[in-house]
Scaffold this motif. Structure first.
Motif, PDB file in Angstrom:
ATOM      1  N   MET A   1      -6.450  22.281  46.327  1.00 37.08           N
ATOM      2  CA  MET A   1      -5.055  21.825  46.265  1.00 37.08           C
ATOM      3  C   MET A   1      -4.292  22.725  45.296  1.00 37.08           C
ATOM      4  O   MET A   1      -4.767  23.024  44.202  1.00 37.08           O
ATOM      5  N   LYS A   2      -3.100  23.153  45.722  1.00 38.30           N
ATOM      6  CA  LYS A   2      -2.288  24.035  44.888  1.00 38.30           C
ATOM      7  C   LYS A   2      -0.927  23.396  44.613  1.00 38.30           C
ATOM      8  O   LYS A   2      -0.380  22.704  45.474  1.00 38.30           O
ATOM      9  N   ALA A   3      -0.408  23.662  43.431  1.00 41.55           N
ATOM     10  CA  ALA A   3       0.919  23.183  43.048  1.00 41.55           C
ATOM     11  C   ALA A   3       1.736  24.352  42.519  1.00 41.55           C
ATOM     12  O   ALA A   3       1.210  25.240  41.833  1.00 41.55           O
ATOM     13  N   LEU A   4       3.012  24.342  42.838  1.00 42.36           N
ATOM     14  CA  LEU A   4       3.954  25.310  42.289  1.00 42.36           C
ATOM     15  C   LEU A   4       5.011  24.544  41.519  1.00 42.36           C
ATOM     16  O   LEU A   4       5.615  23.604  42.044  1.00 42.36           O
ATOM     17  N   ALA A   5       5.240  24.929  40.277  1.00 44.68           N
ATOM     18  CA  ALA A   5       6.297  24.346  39.460  1.00 44.68           C
ATOM     19  C   ALA A   5       7.350  25.423  39.211  1.00 44.68           C
ATOM     20  O   ALA A   5       7.014  26.515  38.740  1.00 44.68           O
ATOM     21  N   ILE A   6       8.596  25.122  39.545  1.00 43.72           N
ATOM     22  CA  ILE A   6       9.689  26.061  39.314  1.00 43.72           C
ATOM     23  C   ILE A   6      10.553  25.511  38.188  1.00 43.72           C
ATOM     24  O   ILE A   6      11.219  24.488  38.340  1.00 43.72           O
ATOM     25  N   ASN A   7      10.506  26.177  37.048  1.00 42.89           N
ATOM     26  CA  ASN A   7      11.300  25.785  35.891  1.00 42.89           C
ATOM     27  C   ASN A   7      12.671  26.426  36.014  1.00 42.89           C
ATOM     28  O   ASN A   7      12.799  27.650  36.029  1.00 42.89           O
ATOM     29  N   CYS A   8      13.700  25.594  36.110  1.00 40.13           N
ATOM     30  CA  CYS A   8      15.064  26.084  36.330  1.00 40.13           C
ATOM     31  C   CYS A   8      15.898  26.041  35.057  1.00 40.13           C
ATOM     32  O   CYS A   8      17.116  25.801  35.094  1.00 40.13           O
ATOM     33  N   THR A   9      15.243  26.249  33.912  1.00 37.41           N
ATOM     34  CA  THR A   9      15.952  26.407  32.649  1.00 37.41           C
ATOM     35  C   THR A   9      16.917  27.584  32.736  1.00 37.41           C
ATOM     36  O   THR A   9      16.740  28.492  33.557  1.00 37.41           O
ATOM     37  N   LEU A  10      17.924  27.593  31.865  1.00 40.30           N
ATOM     38  CA  LEU A  10      18.826  28.737  31.771  1.00 40.30           C
ATOM     39  C   LEU A  10      18.304  29.796  30.805  1.00 40.30           C
ATOM     40  O   LEU A  10      18.887  30.880  30.720  1.00 40.30           O
ATOM     41  N   LYS A  11      17.221  29.485  30.107  1.00 39.35           N
ATOM     42  CA  LYS A  11      16.712  30.371  29.057  1.00 39.35           C
ATOM     43  C   LYS A  11      15.651  31.314  29.608  1.00 39.35           C
ATOM     44  O   LYS A  11      14.652  30.876  30.175  1.00 39.35           O
ATOM     45  N   LYS A  12      15.870  32.607  29.418  1.00 42.98           N
ATOM     46  CA  LYS A  12      14.882  33.597  29.850  1.00 42.98           C
ATOM     47  C   LYS A  12      13.691  33.615  28.892  1.00 42.98           C
ATOM     48  O   LYS A  12      13.825  33.298  27.706  1.00 42.98           O
ATOM     49  N   SER A  13      12.527  33.985  29.412  1.00 37.87           N
ATOM     50  CA  SER A  13      11.345  34.146  28.572  1.00 37.87           C
ATOM     51  C   SER A  13      11.600  35.253  27.553  1.00 37.87           C
ATOM     52  O   SER A  13      12.291  36.229  27.857  1.00 37.87           O
ATOM     53  N   PRO A  14      11.080  35.122  26.334  1.00 35.91           N
ATOM     54  CA  PRO A  14      10.148  34.086  25.869  1.00 35.91           C
ATOM     55  C   PRO A  14      10.830  32.932  25.137  1.00 35.91           C
ATOM     56  O   PRO A  14      10.182  32.239  24.358  1.00 35.91           O
TER      57      PRO A  14
ATOM     58  N   VAL B   1       8.756  34.184  45.844  1.00 40.26           N
ATOM     59  CA  VAL B   1       8.787  32.759  45.499  1.00 40.26           C
ATOM     60  C   VAL B   1       8.571  31.921  46.760  1.00 40.26           C
ATOM     61  O   VAL B   1       7.821  30.941  46.753  1.00 40.26           O
ATOM     62  N   HIS B   2       9.207  32.304  47.837  1.00 37.22           N
ATOM     63  CA  HIS B   2       9.055  31.598  49.115  1.00 37.22           C
ATOM     64  C   HIS B   2       7.589  31.573  49.534  1.00 37.22           C
ATOM     65  O   HIS B   2       7.083  30.535  49.994  1.00 37.22           O
ATOM     66  N   ALA B   3       6.896  32.696  49.367  1.00 32.98           N
ATOM     67  CA  ALA B   3       5.472  32.747  49.715  1.00 32.98           C
ATOM     68  C   ALA B   3       4.662  31.794  48.842  1.00 32.98           C
ATOM     69  O   ALA B   3       3.739  31.121  49.331  1.00 32.98           O
ATOM     70  N   LYS B   4       5.006  31.700  47.561  1.00 32.96           N
ATOM     71  CA  LYS B   4       4.321  30.763  46.671  1.00 32.96           C
ATOM     72  C   LYS B   4       4.580  29.320  47.090  1.00 32.96           C
ATOM     73  O   LYS B   4       3.688  28.468  47.032  1.00 32.96           O
ATOM     74  N   ILE B   5       5.816  29.032  47.510  1.00 35.43           N
ATOM     75  CA  ILE B   5       6.161  27.678  47.968  1.00 35.43           C
ATOM     76  C   ILE B   5       5.298  27.297  49.166  1.00 35.43           C
ATOM     77  O   ILE B   5       4.753  26.186  49.241  1.00 35.43           O
ATOM     78  N   LEU B   6       5.154  28.225  50.112  1.00 32.26           N
ATOM     79  CA  LEU B   6       4.388  27.937  51.320  1.00 32.26           C
ATOM     80  C   LEU B   6       2.885  27.865  51.044  1.00 32.26           C
ATOM     81  O   LEU B   6       2.141  27.281  51.842  1.00 32.26           O
ATOM     82  N   ASP B   7       2.455  28.422  49.936  1.00 30.54           N
ATOM     83  CA  ASP B   7       1.035  28.403  49.587  1.00 30.54           C
ATOM     84  C   ASP B   7       0.648  27.138  48.826  1.00 30.54           C
ATOM     85  O   ASP B   7      -0.526  26.901  48.569  1.00 30.54           O
ATOM     86  N   ALA B   8       1.632  26.327  48.463  1.00 32.50           N
ATOM     87  CA  ALA B   8       1.387  25.141  47.637  1.00 32.50           C
ATOM     88  C   ALA B   8       1.621  23.865  48.433  1.00 32.50           C
ATOM     89  O   ALA B   8       2.557  23.775  49.229  1.00 32.50           O
ATOM     90  N   GLN B   9       0.767  22.868  48.198  1.00 28.55           N
ATOM     91  CA  GLN B   9       0.948  21.561  48.816  1.00 28.55           C
ATOM     92  C   GLN B   9       1.832  20.648  47.959  1.00 28.55           C
ATOM     93  O   GLN B   9       2.343  19.644  48.438  1.00 28.55           O
ATOM     94  N   ILE B  10       1.987  21.006  46.688  1.00 25.83           N
ATOM     95  CA  ILE B  10       2.780  20.218  45.738  1.00 25.83           C
ATOM     96  C   ILE B  10       3.837  21.133  45.123  1.00 25.83           C
ATOM     97  O   ILE B  10       3.523  22.237  44.665  1.00 25.83           O
ATOM     98  N   LEU B  11       5.085  20.668  45.118  1.00 23.30           N
ATOM     99  CA  LEU B  11       6.176  21.415  44.504  1.00 23.30           C
ATOM    100  C   LEU B  11       6.843  20.544  43.453  1.00 23.30           C
ATOM    101  O   LEU B  11       7.159  19.379  43.714  1.00 23.30           O
ATOM    102  N   VAL B  12       7.061  21.115  42.279  1.00 23.69           N
ATOM    103  CA  VAL B  12       7.805  20.424  41.229  1.00 23.69           C
ATOM    104  C   VAL B  12       8.992  21.298  40.830  1.00 23.69           C
ATOM    105  O   VAL B  12       8.813  22.470  40.490  1.00 23.69           O
ATOM    106  N   ILE B  13      10.185  20.743  40.930  1.00 24.27           N
ATOM    107  CA  ILE B  13      11.392  21.414  40.453  1.00 24.27           C
ATOM    108  C   ILE B  13      11.767  20.787  39.114  1.00 24.27           C
ATOM    109  O   ILE B  13      11.925  19.569  39.011  1.00 24.27           O
ATOM    110  N   ALA B  14      11.907  21.614  38.087  1.00 23.85           N
ATOM    111  CA  ALA B  14      12.265  21.129  36.751  1.00 23.85           C
ATOM    112  C   ALA B  14      13.609  21.718  36.360  1.00 23.85           C
ATOM    113  O   ALA B  14      13.823  22.929  36.471  1.00 23.85           O
TER     114      ALA B  14
END
Length: 202
Positions: free
Chosen positions: A1-14, A65-78
């Motif tokens: 099982m795979k999950a992708l979490a997309i953090n939609c903060t406005l702050k760039k790393s780090p 990113v789209h490829a990662k979305i399709l590779d995951a069964q679980i998606l979390v948008i933050a």
């Protein structure tokens, strides 16, 4: 099982992200259940405006990113809350995901079928339930299954105040709700894996 979490903060790393801190409660619980988790900080990427899964300009990172979305069964948008709204980054992600509504798998199902999604929200203002509704509404349109209580949030409430990592009340509730969110996402993802939805009737 795979999950992708997309953090939609406005702050760039780090830069420290309050949204990432609460998101970590969910991803850590998923990892405890042997889910392979990938976390993407969208603002670090070049994601052009558009409603297509293909690149809209040279260097557009969305196809990856789209490829990662399709590779995951679980998606979390933050997403953080700004003016009671999802962040502009979260809205850009959802706009690009709009293309998935017309994409189908080999059996004619929308590609988001048999995938689950949930939402994490932070903000030192109120508006979390509105942000959750905005994001889950879009994900349902695309075809994701949204389990019961597939969200957690931390909001300071009306008026200015400290951010998630600076203090305030409600942290224990936000974290316990995040762990419950992870369990619910995984439970429904496993159920769909065993008994997947078929293509829509013609």
């Amino acid at each position: 099982m795979k999950a992708l979490a997309i953090n939609c903060t406005l702050k760039k790393s780090p830069a420290t992200s309050n949204t990432e801190a609460l998101l970590g409660t969910v991803t850590e619980q998923l990892q405890k259940e042997d889910v392979e988790v990938d976390v993407v900080r969208a603002v670090d990427l070049d994601i052009g405006p558009g409603v297509t899964s293909e690149a809209v300009h040279d260097g557009d990172d969305w196809p990856d990113v789209h490829a990662k979305i399709l590779d995951a069964q679980i998606l979390v948008i933050a997403s953080p809350t700004w003016l009671g709204q999802p962040s502009s980054v979260a809205k850009r992600v959802l706009e690009r995901m709009d293309a998935m509504m017309s994409e189908t798998d080999d059996e004619g199902r929308p590609v988001a079928y048999n995938r689950v999604a949930g939402v994490v929200v932070t903000g030192n203002e109120d508006g979390a339930h509105h942000v959750i509704s905005e994001i889950t509404g879009g994900l349902q349109d695309i075809g994701y299954t949204i389990p019961g209580q597939a969200w957690t949030y931390w909001n300071q409430g009306p008026g200015p105040g400290p951010s998630f990592l600076e203090g305030g009340r409600g942290h224990d509730w936000s974290r316990s709700t995040g762990r419950a969110m992870a369990a619910n996402l995984l439970g429904v993802a496993r159920a769909l894996a065993e008994r997947p939805l078929g293509p829509p009737p013609q």
